[in-house]
Scaffold this motif. Sequence first.
Motif, short mmCIF file in Angstrom:
data_model
loop_
_atom_site.label_atom_id
_atom_site.label_comp_id
_atom_site.label_asym_id
_atom_site.label_seq_id
_atom_site.Cartn_x
_atom_site.Cartn_y
_atom_site.Cartn_z
N SER A 120 0.83 -1.21 0.00
CA SER A 120 0.00 0.00 0.00
C SER A 120 0.86 1.26 0.00
O SER A 120 1.81 1.39 0.78
CB SER A 120 -0.91 0.02 1.23
OG SER A 120 -1.58 1.27 1.29
N HIS A 121 0.49 2.18 -0.88
CA HIS A 121 1.13 3.50 -0.85
C HIS A 121 0.55 4.28 0.32
O HIS A 121 -0.58 4.05 0.75
CB HIS A 121 0.88 4.24 -2.18
CG HIS A 121 1.66 5.52 -2.27
ND1 HIS A 121 1.12 6.73 -1.93
CD2 HIS A 121 2.96 5.75 -2.63
CE1 HIS A 121 2.05 7.67 -2.09
NE2 HIS A 121 3.17 7.11 -2.50
N HIS A 122 1.35 5.27 0.80
CA HIS A 122 0.93 6.08 1.95
C HIS A 122 -0.35 6.89 1.71
O HIS A 122 -0.96 7.36 2.67
CB HIS A 122 2.05 7.06 2.33
CG HIS A 122 3.29 6.38 2.84
ND1 HIS A 122 3.29 5.54 3.93
CD2 HIS A 122 4.57 6.41 2.40
CE1 HIS A 122 4.51 5.10 4.15
NE2 HIS A 122 5.31 5.61 3.23
N THR B 159 12.63 8.70 -8.46
CA THR B 159 11.44 8.92 -7.63
C THR B 159 11.67 10.23 -6.88
O THR B 159 12.74 10.84 -7.00
CB THR B 159 11.21 7.78 -6.60
OG1 THR B 159 12.22 7.89 -5.60
CG2 THR B 159 11.27 6.41 -7.23
N SER B 160 10.68 10.61 -6.08
CA SER B 160 10.83 11.87 -5.36
C SER B 160 11.93 11.79 -4.31
O SER B 160 12.44 12.80 -3.85
CB SER B 160 9.50 12.25 -4.69
OG SER B 160 9.09 11.21 -3.85
N SER B 161 12.33 10.56 -3.93
CA SER B 161 13.37 10.46 -2.90
C SER B 161 14.78 10.41 -3.48
O SER B 161 15.75 10.52 -2.73
CB SER B 161 13.12 9.28 -1.96
OG SER B 161 12.89 8.13 -2.69
N SER C 233 10.11 13.11 -0.11
CA SER C 233 9.13 12.09 -0.50
C SER C 233 8.18 11.81 0.66
O SER C 233 8.42 12.26 1.80
CB SER C 233 9.86 10.80 -0.86
OG SER C 233 10.37 10.21 0.32
N THR C 234 7.15 11.06 0.41
CA THR C 234 6.19 10.74 1.47
C THR C 234 6.90 10.03 2.64
O THR C 234 6.61 10.32 3.80
CB THR C 234 5.05 9.84 0.93
OG1 THR C 234 5.62 8.73 0.23
CG2 THR C 234 4.16 10.62 -0.02
N GLU C 235 7.83 9.16 2.30
CA GLU C 235 8.56 8.41 3.34
C GLU C 235 9.39 9.39 4.19
O GLU C 235 9.42 9.29 5.41
CB GLU C 235 9.48 7.40 2.63
CG GLU C 235 10.04 6.34 3.53
CD GLU C 235 9.01 5.30 3.98
OE1 GLU C 235 7.96 5.13 3.33
OE2 GLU C 235 9.27 4.68 5.02
P1 13P Z 1 6.25 9.26 -3.24
O1 13P Z 1 7.21 8.51 -4.09
O2 13P Z 1 6.89 10.37 -2.47
O3 13P Z 1 5.48 8.34 -2.38
O4 13P Z 1 5.24 10.03 -4.18
C1 13P Z 1 4.41 9.40 -5.08
C2 13P Z 1 3.37 10.31 -5.55
O5 13P Z 1 2.64 9.99 -6.43
C3 13P Z 1 3.27 11.61 -4.93
O6 13P Z 1 2.23 12.31 -5.48
#
Ligand code: 13P
Length: 364
Positions: A40-42, A157-159, A269-271
Motif C-alpha cells: 500500500s502506498h501512503h 522517484t521523489s526520494s 518524498s512521502t517516506e
Molecule cells: P512518493 O514517491 O513520495 O510516495 O510520491 C508518489 C506520488 O505519487 C506523490 O504524489
Amino acid sequence: MQDNEQIDIGTQYLDEEESMLLDRIAARKKELGDKVLLLSHHYQQDSVFDFADRVGDSLKLAKNAAQAQDRPYIVFCGVHFMAESADILTSGNQAVILPDLGAGCSMADMATSDGVSQAWAELTEVTGSARIIPMTYVNSSARLKAFVGHRGGSVCTSSNAERVLTWALEKGDKVFFFPDEHLGRNSAHALGIDPDEVALWVRDEPLGGNSPEQLKKAKVILWDGYCTVHMQFSEEQINTLRREEPETKIIVHPECRREVVMGADQYGSTEMIIQAVSNSPAGSSWAVGTEINLVKRLAKQHPDKKIRSLSPVDCKCSTMYRVNPAHLLWVLDNLAAGKVVNQITVEKEIAALAKISLDRMLEI
Ligand code: 13P
Ligand code: SF4
C-alpha cells in the motif's frame, strides 16, 4: 493508461456495509496467507492501508515488489504506474493486481510516449551534437520508462531525483526530464543550476515554446506536467501560517511549486515526510503539504503533536481513492476462487527496456 476499463463489481460489494467488507477482507487475507503480498502506498485510505503487509513511497514499494519473489500474487494498493513498475520488477510467474483499473495518475497521463518521442526528435535536431539524457519520474507509463531505458537514461522517484539528476548531468550535456515540471525544477534548483539554464517544454507547441538558442543554452529541459493535488499548496498559505503560527514547521512534497518548496522548512518524498514528523519531539507543530490521507494518518498516530494540512481544504488524490475496501475484497474473493482479476501486465519488449531504466535508478 488502463490495461482495460474497470468492470462493475456489482452491488454485493458496492452496497455492502464497510464493517462487513473489512471483516470479509480480514478473513480472505488469512485464508490466502503467504500467497498474497499486499502493498500500500501512503496515500491510501486507512480502510485499505490497514491491511497492508508493506507500506511505503514509490521507491520503497518498487523495492518490496522486486524482493517478493516467493509471493505469487501482489495486490498493489496504489496507482497504475506503480503496479506496472511492480510487474516489471517481479518474475514472470507472479501476478500484480490493481484493485481498481481506474486508479491512474493524472500527472503520468500528461506525458504520452508519442508526445515525448515527438519532442525528443525536435530537441535532438535543434541541439545538434549535444548529448541529451532522458530522465523520467517513476510517475509515468511503462512505455516512457522503456523510451528512457532505450536511450541511456534513468527513472527517478521523489526520494532520489537529485541524485539521479546529478548522475545524468555527469553523463551528458543536457537532461530532458518528464513528466513533472516541479520535481524537475526543484531538483535542478537544489543542485544549484542557474534558472536561466532550465527550460520549460510546453506540450503541443513547436520546440515546446522555446527558441533554438534557449534550448541550446538549457542544461535541464522540463516537461510541463504537474500533480493536481500538490498544485493546491501555495506561497500564500505559507505566508499566512508564518504570520499566525511562527512556531509551526512546514514540510512539503517536491511535486509542489518551487516557491512552496523554497518557503517550506523541509521537503521530501512521502517516506521522508513521515520520518521527519515522526522523529520530531512531542509538542511539535507541523503543516504538511501532501495528500490528505497521509496527513490525517500522521495526526492520528501522533496525538502528542499538532499535525495538519498546509491547505485549509482537503487535498485528496481522487484516483488513489478509487482503491477501496469493496474493490480490495472483490480481488481477494476472486483469488480465493482461483481467478486473477485486474492483472497489470506490461508487454515483454516494453518491460525489458523499462527494466533497464528502473534497474539503473536502483543502482545509482
Ligand atoms: P512518493 O514517491 O513520495 O510516495 O510520491 C508518489 C506520488 O505519487 C506523490 O504524489
Ligand atoms: Fe499522481 Fe498526484 Fe495522485 Fe501522486 S498525488 S498519484 S502525482 S495524481
